[in-house]
Design a protein around this motif. Structure first.
Motif, PDB file in Angstrom:
ATOM      1  N   ARG A   6       0.834  -1.217   0.000  1.00 36.15           N
ATOM      2  CA  ARG A   6       0.000   0.000   0.000  1.00 36.15           C
ATOM      3  C   ARG A   6       0.861   1.257   0.000  1.00 36.15           C
ATOM      4  O   ARG A   6       0.566   2.224  -0.681  1.00 36.15           O
ATOM      5  CB  ARG A   6      -0.960  -0.001   1.209  1.00 36.15           C
ATOM      6  N   ASN A  35       1.505   6.878  -6.700  1.00 33.89           N
ATOM      7  CA  ASN A  35       0.482   7.880  -7.002  1.00 33.89           C
ATOM      8  C   ASN A  35       1.039   9.292  -6.838  1.00 33.89           C
ATOM      9  O   ASN A  35       0.753  10.181  -7.653  1.00 33.89           O
ATOM     10  CB  ASN A  35      -0.741   7.696  -6.105  1.00 33.89           C
ATOM     11  N   GLU A  51      -7.093  15.885  -4.793  1.00 28.88           N
ATOM     12  CA  GLU A  51      -7.726  15.429  -3.564  1.00 28.88           C
ATOM     13  C   GLU A  51      -6.833  14.374  -2.924  1.00 28.88           C
ATOM     14  O   GLU A  51      -6.152  13.620  -3.623  1.00 28.88           O
ATOM     15  CB  GLU A  51      -9.105  14.830  -3.860  1.00 28.88           C
ATOM     16  N   LEU A  52      -6.851  14.304  -1.627  1.00 31.62           N
ATOM     17  CA  LEU A  52      -6.079  13.299  -0.902  1.00 31.62           C
ATOM     18  C   LEU A  52      -6.419  11.895  -1.408  1.00 31.62           C
ATOM     19  O   LEU A  52      -5.551  11.030  -1.511  1.00 31.62           O
ATOM     20  CB  LEU A  52      -6.340  13.420   0.598  1.00 31.62           C
ATOM     21  N   SER A  53      -7.678  11.685  -1.757  1.00 31.20           N
ATOM     22  CA  SER A  53      -8.111  10.366  -2.234  1.00 31.20           C
ATOM     23  C   SER A  53      -7.354   9.924  -3.486  1.00 31.20           C
ATOM     24  O   SER A  53      -7.158   8.729  -3.703  1.00 31.20           O
ATOM     25  CB  SER A  53      -9.619  10.359  -2.503  1.00 31.20           C
ATOM     26  N   VAL A  54      -6.905  10.864  -4.294  1.00 32.30           N
ATOM     27  CA  VAL A  54      -6.124  10.530  -5.494  1.00 32.30           C
ATOM     28  C   VAL A  54      -4.801   9.897  -5.088  1.00 32.30           C
ATOM     29  O   VAL A  54      -4.334   8.947  -5.721  1.00 32.30           O
ATOM     30  CB  VAL A  54      -5.884  11.785  -6.365  1.00 32.30           C
ATOM     31  N   VAL A  69      -4.111   8.260  -2.272  1.00 32.22           N
ATOM     32  CA  VAL A  69      -4.213   7.008  -1.519  1.00 32.22           C
ATOM     33  C   VAL A  69      -5.060   5.951  -2.220  1.00 32.22           C
ATOM     34  O   VAL A  69      -5.268   4.874  -1.675  1.00 32.22           O
ATOM     35  CB  VAL A  69      -4.720   7.250  -0.077  1.00 32.22           C
ATOM     36  N   ARG A  70      -5.504   6.236  -3.435  1.00 30.81           N
ATOM     37  CA  ARG A  70      -6.348   5.255  -4.134  1.00 30.81           C
ATOM     38  C   ARG A  70      -5.558   3.988  -4.460  1.00 30.81           C
ATOM     39  O   ARG A  70      -4.364   4.025  -4.665  1.00 30.81           O
ATOM     40  CB  ARG A  70      -6.937   5.863  -5.401  1.00 30.81           C
ATOM     41  N   LYS A  71      -6.278   2.881  -4.521  1.00 32.59           N
ATOM     42  CA  LYS A  71      -5.660   1.612  -4.909  1.00 32.59           C
ATOM     43  C   LYS A  71      -5.496   1.610  -6.423  1.00 32.59           C
ATOM     44  O   LYS A  71      -6.313   2.143  -7.134  1.00 32.59           O
ATOM     45  CB  LYS A  71      -6.511   0.433  -4.457  1.00 32.59           C
TER      46      LYS A  71
END
Length: 80
Positions: A14, A21, A72-75, A77-79
Motif C-alpha cells: 500500500r 500515485n 484530492e487526498l483520495s487521489v 491514496v487510491r488503490k
C-alpha cells in the motif's frame, strides 16, 4: 475480517501504491521533488522516501503534498 495485525507485505504494498500515485501526480505536473517538498514544507529526502515506499507518511504530510499537487487526498491514496 482483518486480523488485529496486518501483514507487513500488505502495508509495504500500500505504501508503494501511495508513493507511485504521488510520483505520477508530481510528474504529470512537471514538478521536481525539490519543488514539491519545498512547497509542502517538508525535506526533499522525506519526499524521496515516501515515493520509494521506504517510509510511512503522516496524514498531515499527505494532505500538504495533495494540496501542492492540487489533487484530492483520495487521489494519492487510491488503490491501483
Amino acid at each position: 475480517m482483518l486480523s488485529s495485525r496486518l501483514p507487513d507485505e500488505w502495508v509495504v504494498a500500500r505504501r508503494r501504491e501511495i508513493g507511485d500515485n504521488i510520483r505520477d501526480a508530481r510528474r504529470d505536473r512537471n514538478l521536481s521533488q525539490e519543488a514539491v517538498a519545498l512547497a509542502a514544507g517538508i525535506e526533499r529526502p522525506t519526499l524521496v522516501r515516501i515515493e520509494a515506499a521506504q517510509a510511512s507518511a503522516r496524514i498531515d504530510t499527505l494532505i500538504r503534498i495533495a494540496a501542492v499537487l492540487d489533487v484530492e487526498l483520495s487521489v494519492l491514496v487510491r488503490k491501483r
